[in-house]
Design an enzyme around this catalytic site. Structure first.
Site, PDB file in Angstrom:
ATOM      1  NE  ARG A  83      -3.984   1.966   2.215  1.00 34.74           N
ATOM      2  CZ  ARG A  83      -4.212   2.771   3.255  1.00 34.74           C
ATOM      3  NH1 ARG A  83      -3.559   2.590   4.385  1.00 34.74           N
ATOM      4  NH2 ARG A  83      -5.085   3.746   3.151  1.00 34.74           N
ATOM      5  CG  ASN A 110      -1.316   9.902   6.811  1.00 37.76           C
ATOM      6  OD1 ASN A 110      -2.376   9.762   7.417  1.00 37.76           O
ATOM      7  ND2 ASN A 110      -0.296  10.522   7.335  1.00 37.76           N
ATOM      8  CG  HIS A 139      -1.246   5.511  -0.248  1.00 38.32           C
ATOM      9  ND1 HIS A 139      -1.972   6.293   0.618  1.00 38.32           N
ATOM     10  CD2 HIS A 139      -2.061   4.483  -0.576  1.00 38.32           C
ATOM     11  CE1 HIS A 139      -3.177   5.761   0.810  1.00 38.32           C
ATOM     12  NE2 HIS A 139      -3.240   4.655   0.110  1.00 38.32           N
ATOM     13  CG  HIS A 168      -8.016  -3.609  -1.494  1.00 40.60           C
ATOM     14  ND1 HIS A 168      -8.468  -2.879  -2.558  1.00 40.60           N
ATOM     15  CD2 HIS A 168      -7.254  -2.756  -0.764  1.00 40.60           C
ATOM     16  CE1 HIS A 168      -8.018  -1.638  -2.473  1.00 40.60           C
ATOM     17  NE2 HIS A 168      -7.279  -1.534  -1.403  1.00 40.60           N
TER      18      HIS A 168
END
Ligand code: HEM
Ligand SMILES: *[C@@H]1O[C@H](CO)[C@@H](O)[C@H](O)[C@H]1NC(C)=O
Ligand SMILES: *[C@@H]1O[C@H](CO)[C@@H](O)[C@H](O)[C@H]1NC(C)=O
Ligand SMILES: *[C@@H]1O[C@H](CO)[C@@H](O)[C@H](O)[C@H]1NC(C)=O
Ligand SMILES: *[C@@H]1O[C@H](CO)[C@@H](O)[C@H](O)[C@H]1NC(C)=O
Ligand SMILES: *[C@@H]1O[C@H](CO)[C@@H](O)[C@H](O)[C@H]1NC(C)=O
Ligand SMILES: CC(=O)N[C@H]1CO[C@H](CO)[C@@H](O)[C@@H]1O
Length: 208
Positions: free
Chosen positions: A61, A93, A65, A192
């Site tokens: 992740r 975040n 990001h 996911h």
């Protein structure tokens, strides 16, 4: 501009023209610059994952990001300064983690090959190596040669990282703005299948 952006020990001083990404990513970019780089990343990441099975999802992740804001340039690692709120401090975040693994790998690589290996490549390799460890097989190829950025703005993270409330139209738009199509959206959403989620909106429903 000086003193505006605090770099987290991540300036990479290659003899290359230092603007932005290297021209093209390639296999084994560090073959001559730091031959042991990719093995060291793998060894250190695996040691961390052995000790903490939550890490592969965190590192995957973190990579997402990073890449969704200004490209894969490690801008997600930069800390806020007195007057600049960095990506790290943006709302999406929340629950980003694994920074200490990247810091540890970077520190080891700075000892082995000072100023050679970008944090952006470490983030990319760590995502792959951690998830590959979890599944006990090599999963995808990572080309290297990313350069680290020195700009990190919370406002951009807020705008670029898809919100959990985004509808399909919006997700397709946001992925398209990163040159990713609907197939990419579907495939990448498969990320996911690992990790831990929180649903803070449930709390709002039940708030007193
Ligand atoms: C399509 C748009 C996306 C949305 C709206 C979204 C949203 C979210 C949210 C809300 C969480 C839970 C965060 C929390 O724990 O509070 C999450 C977790 C996660 N996301 Fe996404 N995500 C998206 C795309 C992606 C992509 C492209 C990847 C990687 C390829 C990814 C990887 C992950 C992983 C691995 C977790 C679990 C992290 C953990 O265990 O701590 N996500 N995502
Ligand atoms: C950020 O990077 C750009 C492009 O490499 C450079 O021109 C600029 O001086 C850097 N700024 C800081 C604060 O280091
Ligand atoms: C293993 O994980 C624990 C807690 O998650 C941490 O305190 C410890 O420092 C870790 N050990 C190593 C060798 O990374
Ligand atoms: C941020 O603060 C520094 C020092 O406090 C100052 O030099 C700089 O001009 C400020 N930058 C902005 C964009 O306000
Ligand atoms: C989807 O979200 C966008 C932007 O948030 C909004 O403008 C649009 O009306 C939504 N579409 C549907 C079908 O809800
Ligand atoms: C949501 O509620 C759970 C259980 O009451 C609590 O542990 C958690 O901290 C809450 N989360 C937020 C974001 O308020
Ligand atoms: C991991 C991380 O950097 N989290 C930060 C997210 O932003 C909040 C403020 O909005 C900080 O308090 C967290 O430390």
């Amino acid at each position: 501009m000086k003193a505006t952006f605090l770099l987290l020990a991540c300036v990479v001083l290659l003899g290359l023209s230092s603007g932005g990404q290297a021209d093209e990513l390639k296999k084994h970019f560090y073959k001559k610059l730091c031959p042991q780089a990719e093995d060291m990343v793998q060894d250190l990441v695996w040691a961390s994952v052995k000790n903490n099975s939550a890490l592969p999802a965190k590192l995957l992740r973190l990579f997402f990001h990073d890449c969704f804001v200004r490209g894969c340039d490690a801008s997600v690692l930069l800390d806020s300064t007195a007057n600049i709120s960095a990506e790290k401090d943006a709302i999406p975040n929340r629950s980003l983690a694994g920074f200490e693994v990247i810091d540890q790998v970077k520190a080891a690589l700075e000892k082995a090959c000072p100023g050679r290996v970008s944090c952006a490549d470490i983030v990319a390799l760590a995502a792959r190596d951690s998830v590959s460890f979890q599944f006990q097989k090599p999963l995808w190829e990572v080309k290297t040669g990313r350069r680290d950025g020195n700009v990190s703005l919370a406002s951009e993270a807020l705008a670029d990282i898809p919100s959990p409330g985004a509808n399909f139209t919006r997700l397709v738009q946001q992925f398209a703005s990163k040159n990713l199509d609907v197939e990419d959206l579907v495939v990448l959403s498969g990320a996911h299948t690992i990790g831990v989620g929180h649903n803070p909106s449930l709390n709002a429903t039940h708030a007193a």
